[in-house]
Design an enzyme around this catalytic site. Structure first.
Site, PDB file in Angstrom:
ATOM      1  N   ASN A  87       0.813  -1.222   0.000  1.00  0.00           N
ATOM      2  CA  ASN A  87       0.000   0.000   0.000  1.00  0.00           C
ATOM      3  C   ASN A  87       0.843   1.267   0.000  1.00  0.00           C
ATOM      4  OD1 ASN A  87      -2.573  -1.521   2.053  1.00  0.00           O
ATOM      5  ND2 ASN A  87      -2.513  -1.209  -0.159  1.00  0.00           N
ATOM      6  N   ILE A 108     -11.182  -7.935   1.520  1.00  0.00           N
ATOM      7  CA  ILE A 108     -12.565  -8.225   1.121  1.00  0.00           C
ATOM      8  C   ILE A 108     -12.625  -9.220  -0.030  1.00  0.00           C
ATOM      9  CG2 ILE A 108     -13.419  -5.995   1.933  1.00  0.00           C
ATOM     10  CD1 ILE A 108     -13.404  -5.053  -1.001  1.00  0.00           C
ATOM     11  N   CYS A 165      -6.979  -1.264   9.640  1.00  0.00           N
ATOM     12  CA  CYS A 165      -6.668  -2.120   8.493  1.00  0.00           C
ATOM     13  C   CYS A 165      -6.306  -1.191   7.351  1.00  0.00           C
ATOM     14  CB  CYS A 165      -7.843  -3.038   8.173  1.00  0.00           C
ATOM     15  SG  CYS A 165      -9.458  -2.226   8.071  1.00  0.00           S
ATOM     16  N   TRP A 225     -12.871   0.274   8.197  1.00  0.00           N
ATOM     17  CA  TRP A 225     -14.303   0.020   8.402  1.00  0.00           C
ATOM     18  C   TRP A 225     -14.707  -1.429   8.112  1.00  0.00           C
ATOM     19  CZ3 TRP A 225     -14.897   4.283   4.272  1.00  0.00           C
ATOM     20  CH2 TRP A 225     -14.628   3.793   2.990  1.00  0.00           C
ATOM     21  N   ASP A 226     -13.753  -2.291   7.800  1.00  0.00           N
ATOM     22  CA  ASP A 226     -14.057  -3.707   7.571  1.00  0.00           C
ATOM     23  C   ASP A 226     -13.440  -4.575   8.665  1.00  0.00           C
ATOM     24  OD1 ASP A 226     -15.605  -3.506   5.179  1.00  0.00           O
ATOM     25  OD2 ASP A 226     -13.779  -3.070   4.069  1.00  0.00           O
TER      26      ASP A 226
END
Length: 434
Positions: free
Chosen positions: A106, A132, A194, A198-199
């Site tokens: 990232n 996800i 993460c 929000w996951d």
């Protein structure tokens, strides 16, 4: 986000920092986390003084459990990180839910992870939970496996494990259990994140609070937990569930679909299934929630943000509330739950191996519409077992009700034998009269 009323342990959450390849810094962010750590130290000192006049950044030696007990809770895994002594300089723990390789990748997009050289007293760990896309792929595999009429029953457990669905549940439960351990025993402030925050961060933050706070193990507390850590923190239910959007429709992105909330409910099921007496609700409570994520019957889990729900769509004013519906069903309450005992027990921190080794497939959810019989039931035409076993269909509908199902069936069997005994007594009395 959550703080202990007794010491400086707390849980915080955020998204990934914008470090990038240049190694960017944020002085404000560094000062903010340092202030959290220092405030936690002061709270721990006050707690030590209240207990026994101890000093230091955590509980005093008399109050802290023996090291062997802590090793048993950890399962002798990752002991150097979990079991801290006075020589450990860590005053704030950063827990990144991603694999370290993903966090490093990232950085090429301008993001990344914290450089602890700039965050005084902080340490960082990575927990390797899949993104996800990995969750979506695993969910599709386990659903296809459970629905297929050609699935090998001999290799059932191996095939289930090969989907990686249970492995990801173990990773999430392990990270949540370690978060609760750091907060309760090491009395540290924990920063969870993460990628977007929000996951995976929502899952672990909510699960760790469920372990730490008995209020969240009640029906009222659980609804508050979901409203706070998923809805208010911006978990995109619309994007993840694809509500109202077909493939390639305008505004839809099939690549962003992922059953994150289903996975969260599955992790809750593992806890309820293993420790039913600690929860006010039973597994069927979770099963109905999993069905109504996609049913559109309620507006509670619709839209991507609070702004969309409250301002744009006015969801709460125009739709029914799922929590009110669930609270209206008495069969969803665990009769073995004792609120006073649960509050007295406080935290739910079981040995980590016990939790992870008993993770099992949520049969009620995944095999509900399967081609093969997986849930205990009897065809309607059979007379055995007797009808008293089939009187309450909700018992057969949910396998994991545990103590509740056993108690109900035991009471029904006792009632049957009581009736048999009364009939026998009547027959004896009639014979005596003759």
């Amino acid at each position: 986000m959550w703080g202990s009323p007794n010491h400086g342990g707390s849980i915080w959450r955020c998204s990934q920092p914008k470090v990038g390849l240049q190694g960017n810094r944020s002085i404000e962010d560094e000062r903010y986390l340092y202030a959290i750590a220092e405030e936690a130290k002061r709270a721990n000192l006050k707690a030590d003084a209240r207990l026994a006049g101890g000093v230091g950044g955590g509980s005093n030696g008399e109050d802290r459990p023996p090291t062997e007990f802590l090793r048993m809770l950890c399962g002798r895994n990752n002991e150097s990180d979990l079991i801290m002594d006075g020589s450990n300089p860590c005053s704030l723990k950063i827990m990144d839910m991603r694999p370290k390789s993903a966090a490093m990748a990232n950085r090429t997009q301008g993001y990344g992870y914290e450089n602890t050289n700039y965050y005084r007293g902080a340490s960082i760990n990575f927990y390797g939970i899949g993104n996800i896309h990995a969750v979506r792929d695993s969910y599709q595999k386990v659903c296809a496996l459970c629905l297929s009429p050609n699935t090998s029953d001999i290799q059932w457990m191996q095939l289930v494990e090969n989907t990686n669905w249970l492995s990801m549940a173990r990773l999430i439960l392990s990270a949540s259990r370690q978060t609760a351990f750091h907060v309760h025993y090491n009395q540290l402030p924990i920063l969870l994140h993460c990628r977007h925050g929000w996951d995976r961060a929502s899952q672990v933050a909510a699960l760790s609070q469920l372990l730490l706070d008995p209020h969240y193990r009640t029906r009222e507390g659980f609804s508050t937990l979901v409203e706070k850590d998923f809805l208010s923190f911006g978990h995109p239910f619309h994007t993840r569930c694809g509500h109202g959007e077909g493939k390639n429709e305008q505004g839809g992105d099939e690549g962003q679909l992922s059953p994150i909330f289903i996975q969260f409910l599955d992790c809750i099921f593992q806890l309820v299934n293993q420790f039913p007496d600690y929860f006010e609700f039973n597994p069927r409570y979770l099963l109905l929630q999993s069905e109504h994520i996609y049913s559109w019957r309620f507006g509670t889990l619709l839209c991507d943000s609070e702004q969309e729900r409250e301002v744009v769509a006015g969801i709460r004013q125009r739709t029914y509330c799922m929590w009110e519906y669930l609270d209206s069903i008495p069969d969803l309450i665990n009769p073995m739950f004792d609120r006073a005992t649960s509050e007295k027990a406080g935290v739910l921190l079981m040995p980590l191996p016990m939790l992870l080794r008993n993770v099992t497939l949520w049969v009620d959810r995944f095999c509900m519409y399967g081609a093969k019989a997986s849930i205990p039931c009897m065809p309607h035409g059979l007379q055995y077992p007797p009808q008293y076993f089939l009187r309450n269909h909700s018992i057969l509908h949910t396998v994991g009700c545990g103590a509740e199902s056993v108690l109900r069936r035991a009471l029904e069997v006792a009632e049957m034998w009581r009736g048999t005994a009364l009939n026998a007594l009547k027959e004896v009395e009639e014979l005596r009269k003759k």
